[in-house]
Design a protein around this motif. Structure first.
Motif, PDB file in Angstrom:
ATOM      1  N   LYS A  26     -10.575   6.049  21.627  1.00 18.37           N
ATOM      2  CA  LYS A  26     -10.675   4.869  20.766  1.00 18.37           C
ATOM      3  C   LYS A  26     -11.331   3.693  21.495  1.00 18.37           C
ATOM      4  O   LYS A  26     -12.144   2.972  20.937  1.00 18.37           O
ATOM      5  CB  LYS A  26      -9.274   4.477  20.279  1.00 18.37           C
ATOM      6  N   LYS A  27     -10.974   3.493  22.781  1.00 16.07           N
ATOM      7  CA  LYS A  27     -11.544   2.401  23.566  1.00 16.07           C
ATOM      8  C   LYS A  27     -11.480   2.748  25.047  1.00 16.07           C
ATOM      9  O   LYS A  27     -10.766   3.674  25.452  1.00 16.07           O
ATOM     10  CB  LYS A  27     -10.832   1.085  23.290  1.00 16.07           C
ATOM     11  N   PHE A  28     -12.212   1.975  25.826  1.00 17.79           N
ATOM     12  CA  PHE A  28     -12.389   2.287  27.255  1.00 17.79           C
ATOM     13  C   PHE A  28     -12.335   0.981  28.034  1.00 17.79           C
ATOM     14  O   PHE A  28     -13.004   0.009  27.667  1.00 17.79           O
ATOM     15  CB  PHE A  28     -13.762   2.949  27.448  1.00 17.79           C
ATOM     16  N   SER A  29     -11.524   0.938  29.117  1.00 18.64           N
ATOM     17  CA  SER A  29     -11.344  -0.307  29.877  1.00 18.64           C
ATOM     18  C   SER A  29     -11.738  -0.137  31.333  1.00 18.64           C
ATOM     19  O   SER A  29     -11.563   0.931  31.922  1.00 18.64           O
ATOM     20  CB  SER A  29      -9.886  -0.784  29.799  1.00 18.64           C
ATOM     21  N   LEU A  30     -12.248  -1.213  31.876  1.00 17.79           N
ATOM     22  CA  LEU A  30     -12.671  -1.274  33.274  1.00 17.79           C
ATOM     23  C   LEU A  30     -11.986  -2.478  33.907  1.00 17.79           C
ATOM     24  O   LEU A  30     -12.014  -3.576  33.353  1.00 17.79           O
ATOM     25  CB  LEU A  30     -14.190  -1.421  33.335  1.00 17.79           C
ATOM     26  N   VAL A  31     -11.334  -2.285  35.077  1.00 20.00           N
ATOM     27  CA  VAL A  31     -10.580  -3.349  35.728  1.00 20.00           C
ATOM     28  C   VAL A  31     -11.102  -3.556  37.144  1.00 20.00           C
ATOM     29  O   VAL A  31     -11.328  -2.587  37.865  1.00 20.00           O
ATOM     30  CB  VAL A  31      -9.073  -3.021  35.785  1.00 20.00           C
ATOM     31  N   PHE A  32     -11.311  -4.831  37.539  1.00 18.28           N
ATOM     32  CA  PHE A  32     -11.745  -5.135  38.904  1.00 18.28           C
ATOM     33  C   PHE A  32     -11.263  -6.524  39.290  1.00 18.28           C
ATOM     34  O   PHE A  32     -10.871  -7.328  38.432  1.00 18.28           O
ATOM     35  CB  PHE A  32     -13.258  -5.006  39.046  1.00 18.28           C
ATOM     36  N   PRO A  33     -11.253  -6.874  40.580  1.00 14.94           N
ATOM     37  CA  PRO A  33     -10.738  -8.176  41.019  1.00 14.94           C
ATOM     38  C   PRO A  33     -11.548  -9.336  40.454  1.00 14.94           C
ATOM     39  O   PRO A  33     -12.769  -9.272  40.331  1.00 14.94           O
ATOM     40  CB  PRO A  33     -10.870  -8.110  42.548  1.00 14.94           C
ATOM     41  N   ASN A  57      -8.478 -11.991  31.679  1.00 17.84           N
ATOM     42  CA  ASN A  57      -8.213 -12.414  33.055  1.00 17.84           C
ATOM     43  C   ASN A  57      -6.708 -12.481  33.261  1.00 17.84           C
ATOM     44  O   ASN A  57      -6.017 -13.274  32.615  1.00 17.84           O
ATOM     45  CB  ASN A  57      -8.842 -13.781  33.326  1.00 17.84           C
ATOM     46  N   LYS A  58      -6.199 -11.666  34.172  1.00 19.57           N
ATOM     47  CA  LYS A  58      -4.755 -11.609  34.373  1.00 19.57           C
ATOM     48  C   LYS A  58      -4.450 -11.084  35.767  1.00 19.57           C
ATOM     49  O   LYS A  58      -5.057 -10.091  36.205  1.00 19.57           O
ATOM     50  CB  LYS A  58      -4.110 -10.705  33.309  1.00 19.57           C
ATOM     51  N   ASP A  59      -3.519 -11.725  36.458  1.00 24.21           N
ATOM     52  CA  ASP A  59      -3.050 -11.276  37.778  1.00 24.21           C
ATOM     53  C   ASP A  59      -4.211 -11.041  38.748  1.00 24.21           C
ATOM     54  O   ASP A  59      -4.291 -10.014  39.432  1.00 24.21           O
ATOM     55  CB  ASP A  59      -2.230  -9.989  37.649  1.00 24.21           C
ATOM     56  N   ILE A 107     -12.335  -5.457  31.316  1.00 25.78           N
ATOM     57  CA  ILE A 107     -13.324  -5.377  30.244  1.00 25.78           C
ATOM     58  C   ILE A 107     -12.998  -4.141  29.408  1.00 25.78           C
ATOM     59  O   ILE A 107     -13.018  -3.024  29.915  1.00 25.78           O
ATOM     60  CB  ILE A 107     -14.754  -5.271  30.809  1.00 25.78           C
ATOM     61  N   THR A 108     -12.670  -4.362  28.147  1.00 22.47           N
ATOM     62  CA  THR A 108     -12.333  -3.262  27.251  1.00 22.47           C
ATOM     63  C   THR A 108     -13.435  -3.110  26.210  1.00 22.47           C
ATOM     64  O   THR A 108     -13.782  -4.067  25.521  1.00 22.47           O
ATOM     65  CB  THR A 108     -10.984  -3.500  26.564  1.00 22.47           C
TER      66      THR A 108
END
Length: 487
Positions: free
Chosen positions: A71-78, A101-103, A108-109
């Motif tokens: 359904k969706k795809f997320s990418l996380v980086f500092p 933006n969190k922690d 990016i989803t």
């Protein structure tokens, strides 16, 4: 989440999966219902004082089952990554990503537009953005640490596209690229957590060193100081030394030593100015010198010393090769960021094993050398300067001056000294066994003794915290001035 994942852009992909047509499952690892191909392209643009990078990440998700789709795809980086101009595509449609933006992270989803359902069908995503300061321009070289995907269920390709008209060539790569062609460097399915690369055939450091010496006695004395030496990977160009020494010579370890005469109660400030060049490959003209020096060095390079000594119970039986000793050192010690900025009392090899959480570069070096000598491997310590823009990944002893220590072992087959850095491999997880980089500058070599001669940056009284070491990477052309002859 381990240390590297906190520091690096380790690509964390979050999949929201539909088990068609009913329930929803969210997970952070690639499921067996999909096979994913990742491709990251870095397009470099030389801005003069900096390098801008256009990044394109392509993800192809193949359905391995008929009853699920993404359904969706997320990418996380500092969030410390300086990115801008984010755009995303899904199955060739321009889509609006959700940016959170969190922690101290950015997520990016990307929604999957018109998902292709059914076994064997693909869904494709593209994430594009600009990133500043990923590739660092340091003097005569470009340097980069790239993230990789830590996952066994993928195919992954990284391409670095150099500017079309650049003369820069890759000189150091860890791991070795799969292919280099037409200014494109490619890694396919790298097994390491990071890729480290240097572009440029040498680094040039403009250098100024200050030595504060004194004679507390009521009689005149001669005292010695050590200037940076020529080595297999380093060449010294002297501009000036003031005041000039009374005498200079090279000791059996290859150190450049200068003698000064001091009157009773006299203090003296000595200034060394010049350039230090570091190279990614051995200097062929220095190989005969190194082999000749080793004839004398081998007489003492297996000795125990105060800091290079282990108790019998501390010597592992099944550790014998340089690689095994290197790995054992990394596994046995933990780097202490608290200790490096404290008074930092040197423990030595034996005490470091008893206090494994209180180690800095000296302890990593001492343990490697002590164990190497116990196993019959010629080894020694290098004290010098570690040029580092990230003190978390590549820490240095930064109280007053940016000093660093690392060991070397003698390769008896190639008849050359090989530098290794267990400290920086521990903290950065970059491979520092098979080669170093152009950021290691030798000030003194300790083979015969474990604490003499003193390194530049340590000629100061207790309590002093002023800088004695000034080193700057430059692109200046070198003009050699022969003011001192070492014999």
């Amino acid at each position: 989440m381990d240390f590297m994942k906190k520091i690096f852009f380790i690509l964390v992909f979050l999949l929201t999966i539909y088990i068609y047509p009913s329930s929803v499952l969210s997970q952070t690892s690639e499921p067996k219902e999909f096979h994913i191909k990742y491709s990251t392209d870095y397009f470099l643009e030389d801005k003069g004082n900096s390098i801008d990078t256009r990044v394109k990440i392509k993800i192809q998700i193949k359905n391995l089952a008929s009853n699920v789709y993404i359904k969706k795809f997320s990418l996380v980086f500092p969030s410390s990554f300086s990115i801008s101009n984010i755009s995303t595509l899904s199955n060739s449609y321009l889509v609006q990503p959700l940016i959170e933006n969190k922690d101290k992270t950015v997520r990016i989803t990307v929604p999957i537009k018109s998902p292709n359902i059914g076994k064997g069908f693909n869904n494709e995503i593209s994430i594009n953005f600009f990133q500043k300061n990923l590739f660092q321009k340091n003097g005569n070289i470009w340097e980069v640490i790239l993230p990789t995907i830590e996952n066994s269920y993928h195919d992954y390709t990284i391409n670095v596209h150099l500017p079309p008209n650049t003369t820069k060539k890759i000189s150091i790569a860890k791991p070795v690229p799969t292919n280099i062609a037409n200014n494109i460097i490619t890694w396919i399915n790298p097994s390491t957590k990071t890729i480290y690369a240097v572009f440029g055939d040498k680094q040039i450091y403009k250098t100024k060193l200050i030595y504060q010496i004194s004679n507390p006695k009521v009689i005149p004395i001669y005292t010695e100081i050590a200037f940076p030496p020529d080595t297999l990977y380093q060449k010294i160009f002297i501009d000036k030394v003031l005041p000039k020494p009374k005498e200079t010579y090279i000791d059996s370890d290859g150190n450049y030593l200068a003698k000064y005469f001091l009157k009773p109660k006299e203090s003296m400030k000595i200034i060394f100015q010049g350039y230090i060049l570091t190279y990614p490959k051995p200097r062929n003209e220095y190989l005969p010198i190194e082999k000749e020096l080793f004839k004398e060095q081998k007489k003492y390079l297996l000795r125990e010393t105060k800091y290079w000594r282990l108790e019998e119970s501390q010597i592992p039986k099944n550790i014998n090769t340089p690689q095994e000793i290197f790995n054992y050192t990394i596994d046995s010690l933990n780097y202490s960021f608290e200790k490096k900025d404290s008074k930092n009392i040197r423990l030595g090899a034996s005490k470091s094993l008893k206090n494994p959480n209180f180690a800095v570069c000296l302890e990593f070096s001492d343990l490697f050398i002590a164990l190497s000598r116990e196993k019959g491997l010629y080894s020694r310590e290098i004290n010098g300067y570690g040029f580092s823009r990230n003190k978390q990944l590549r820490p240095v002893l930064s109280k007053g001056d940016i000093l660093h220590s690392w060991p070397e072992y003698f390769d008896t087959q190639k008849e050359v000294w090989r530098g290794v850095d267990p400290t920086w491999q521990k903290t950065s997880q970059i491979d520092y066994f098979h080669s170093l980089d152009l950021n290691h500058i030798v000030f003194v070599i300790h083979g015969k003794e474990d604490d003499y001669p003193l390194s530049a940056g340590t000629y100061k009284n207790d309590g002093d915290n002023f800088k004695e070491v000034f080193i700057e990477p430059v692109t200046t052309k070198i003009q050699k001035k022969e003011l001192i002859t070492f014999s």
